[in-house]
Design an enzyme around this catalytic site. Structure first.
Site, PDB file in Angstrom:
ATOM      1  N   TYR A  53      36.667  24.472  40.216  1.00  0.00           N
ATOM      2  CA  TYR A  53      36.571  24.864  41.606  1.00  0.00           C
ATOM      3  C   TYR A  53      37.007  23.673  42.575  1.00  0.00           C
ATOM      4  O   TYR A  53      37.298  23.955  43.782  1.00  0.00           O
ATOM      5  CB  TYR A  53      35.409  25.663  41.949  1.00  0.00           C
ATOM      6  CG  TYR A  53      35.308  27.169  41.252  1.00  0.00           C
ATOM      7  CD1 TYR A  53      36.107  27.893  41.645  1.00  0.00           C
ATOM      8  CD2 TYR A  53      34.465  27.249  40.004  1.00  0.00           C
ATOM      9  CE1 TYR A  53      35.892  29.321  41.182  1.00  0.00           C
ATOM     10  CE2 TYR A  53      34.697  28.187  39.408  1.00  0.00           C
ATOM     11  CZ  TYR A  53      35.262  29.419  39.897  1.00  0.00           C
ATOM     12  OH  TYR A  53      35.388  30.804  39.344  1.00  0.00           O
ATOM     13  N   ARG A  56      40.753  23.975  43.012  1.00  0.00           N
ATOM     14  CA  ARG A  56      40.933  25.044  44.059  1.00  0.00           C
ATOM     15  C   ARG A  56      40.555  24.598  45.527  1.00  0.00           C
ATOM     16  O   ARG A  56      41.224  24.988  46.446  1.00  0.00           O
ATOM     17  CB  ARG A  56      40.154  26.286  43.563  1.00  0.00           C
ATOM     18  CG  ARG A  56      40.290  26.852  42.192  1.00  0.00           C
ATOM     19  CD  ARG A  56      41.604  27.332  41.937  1.00  0.00           C
ATOM     20  NE  ARG A  56      42.632  26.496  41.694  1.00  0.00           N
ATOM     21  CZ  ARG A  56      42.727  25.575  40.559  1.00  0.00           C
ATOM     22  NH1 ARG A  56      41.766  25.396  39.664  1.00  0.00           N
ATOM     23  NH2 ARG A  56      43.844  24.491  40.481  1.00  0.00           N
ATOM     24  N   GLN A  86      38.920  40.123  49.232  1.00  0.00           N
ATOM     25  CA  GLN A  86      38.902  39.878  48.224  1.00  0.00           C
ATOM     26  C   GLN A  86      38.876  38.199  47.811  1.00  0.00           C
ATOM     27  O   GLN A  86      38.460  37.723  46.709  1.00  0.00           O
ATOM     28  CB  GLN A  86      39.702  40.330  46.880  1.00  0.00           C
ATOM     29  CG  GLN A  86      39.394  42.026  46.811  1.00  0.00           C
ATOM     30  CD  GLN A  86      40.239  42.728  46.061  1.00  0.00           C
ATOM     31  OE1 GLN A  86      40.517  42.438  44.868  1.00  0.00           O
ATOM     32  NE2 GLN A  86      41.428  43.641  46.671  1.00  0.00           N
ATOM     33  N   ASP A  89      39.249  32.111  49.960  1.00  0.00           N
ATOM     34  CA  ASP A  89      39.618  31.082  51.097  1.00  0.00           C
ATOM     35  C   ASP A  89      39.252  31.422  52.356  1.00  0.00           C
ATOM     36  O   ASP A  89      38.607  32.369  52.528  1.00  0.00           O
ATOM     37  CB  ASP A  89      41.343  30.889  51.001  1.00  0.00           C
ATOM     38  CG  ASP A  89      41.962  32.252  51.376  1.00  0.00           C
ATOM     39  OD1 ASP A  89      42.006  32.707  52.390  1.00  0.00           O
ATOM     40  OD2 ASP A  89      42.780  32.794  50.270  1.00  0.00           O
ATOM     41  N   HIS A 104      34.089  38.366  47.367  1.00  0.00           N
ATOM     42  CA  HIS A 104      34.026  37.612  45.941  1.00  0.00           C
ATOM     43  C   HIS A 104      33.377  36.126  46.196  1.00  0.00           C
ATOM     44  O   HIS A 104      33.630  35.278  45.517  1.00  0.00           O
ATOM     45  CB  HIS A 104      35.242  37.566  45.132  1.00  0.00           C
ATOM     46  CG  HIS A 104      35.620  38.748  44.958  1.00  0.00           C
ATOM     47  ND1 HIS A 104      36.972  39.137  44.733  1.00  0.00           N
ATOM     48  CD2 HIS A 104      35.063  40.015  44.861  1.00  0.00           C
ATOM     49  CE1 HIS A 104      37.211  40.499  44.198  1.00  0.00           C
ATOM     50  NE2 HIS A 104      35.837  40.975  44.265  1.00  0.00           N
ATOM     51  N   THR A 170      47.117  43.342  47.404  1.00  0.00           N
ATOM     52  CA  THR A 170      46.248  43.482  46.506  1.00  0.00           C
ATOM     53  C   THR A 170      46.673  44.587  45.570  1.00  0.00           C
ATOM     54  O   THR A 170      47.151  45.881  45.976  1.00  0.00           O
ATOM     55  CB  THR A 170      44.611  43.892  46.923  1.00  0.00           C
ATOM     56  OG1 THR A 170      43.730  44.370  45.861  1.00  0.00           O
ATOM     57  CG2 THR A 170      44.633  45.153  47.941  1.00  0.00           C
ATOM     58  N   SER A 171      46.456  44.633  44.292  1.00  0.00           N
ATOM     59  CA  SER A 171      46.967  45.428  43.395  1.00  0.00           C
ATOM     60  C   SER A 171      46.140  46.892  43.451  1.00  0.00           C
ATOM     61  O   SER A 171      46.459  48.000  42.824  1.00  0.00           O
ATOM     62  CB  SER A 171      46.756  44.921  41.825  1.00  0.00           C
ATOM     63  OG  SER A 171      45.501  44.737  41.480  1.00  0.00           O
TER      64      SER A 171
END
Length: 227
Positions: A53, A56, A86, A89, A104, A170-171
């Site tokens: 992280y 990231r 979701q 950032d 999230h 998003t999927s």
């Protein structure tokens, strides 16, 4: 003003240079997802997880919002825009969006290991030995696999009140976020923006698919909403 609710996923941040959540082979930046995004992975190797992280976080601080983020801010002139993301950032906030709910967690925050409500803003590396005021190890403020999604109830209430629902990048395969569409009122207009839309018109009434990346798709969305 009509209430415009926007669900966003990794696709809207990809154009800013942020890696999508995981590759087709299930790896995230070369790691097994469960090794870096689960309580079990953290317990087994906390240093690995903290370093993951940290990388990231460094990447996030080097990128900027893109036109997709900016177009959602522009829509606030004509709509009451609420974003449910979701993404971990802060690109929506940096672009200027006023109402953002993170399902999230947030990469630029950390929290106490013993009190999930003790959340602290954080932009530097997080290492073993960084403690909260209660003297417990700080951990990333990220909802890992197997953990409760604390903002889900709020997101459901926001979605229930939508006059228009927009889904971007998003999927719609990751639950519980994917289940939010089931809470919109019947016949609510739904716009799905994604270059590879994983949704069919058969599932929803009043669905418009815009098969473009977020920066282009949000431009088309703005035109449709004005029309």
């Amino acid at each position: 003003m009509k209430r415009l609710v926007v669900l966003t996923g990794a696709g809207i941040s990809a154009e800013s240079g942020i890696q999508t959540f995981r590759d087709a082979d299930g790896l995230w930046e070369g790691h097994n997802v469960m090794d870096v995004a689960s309580p079990e992975g953290y317990a087994a190797n906390p240093e690995l997880v903290l370093n993951f992280y940290n990388e990231r976080r460094k990447q996030l601080l080097e990128v900027t919002p893109n036109k997709g983020h900016e177009n959602l801010v522009a829509l606030e002139k004509d709509f009451n825009v609420e974003i449910i993301t979701q993404n971990v950032d802060d690109l929506h906030e940096r672009a200027g969006s006023k109402k953002v709910t993170h399902l999230h967690g947030e990469l630029l925050k950390v929290r106490s290991s013993v009190d999930e409500n003790m959340v602290i803003g954080w932009k530097k590396d997080l290492v073993l030995g960084d403690l909260c005021p209660n003297k417990s190890q700080l951990r990333p403020h990220i909802v890992w696999f197997g953990e409760m999604v604390p903002m889900l109830d709020k997101a459901i209430e926001i979605t229930k009140k939508a006059d228009i629902l927009v889904i971007i990048g998003t999927s719609m395969q990751v639950y519980p976020a994917a289940g939010l569409v089931d809470y919109v009122k019947s016949n609510t207009p739904i716009y799905f923006v994604d270059p590879k839309p994983a949704v069919s018109k058969g599932r929803f009434n009043n669905l418009t698919i815009i098969d473009e990346v977020a920066s282009v798709g949000t431009e088309k969305l703005m035109e449709l909403l004005k029309g």
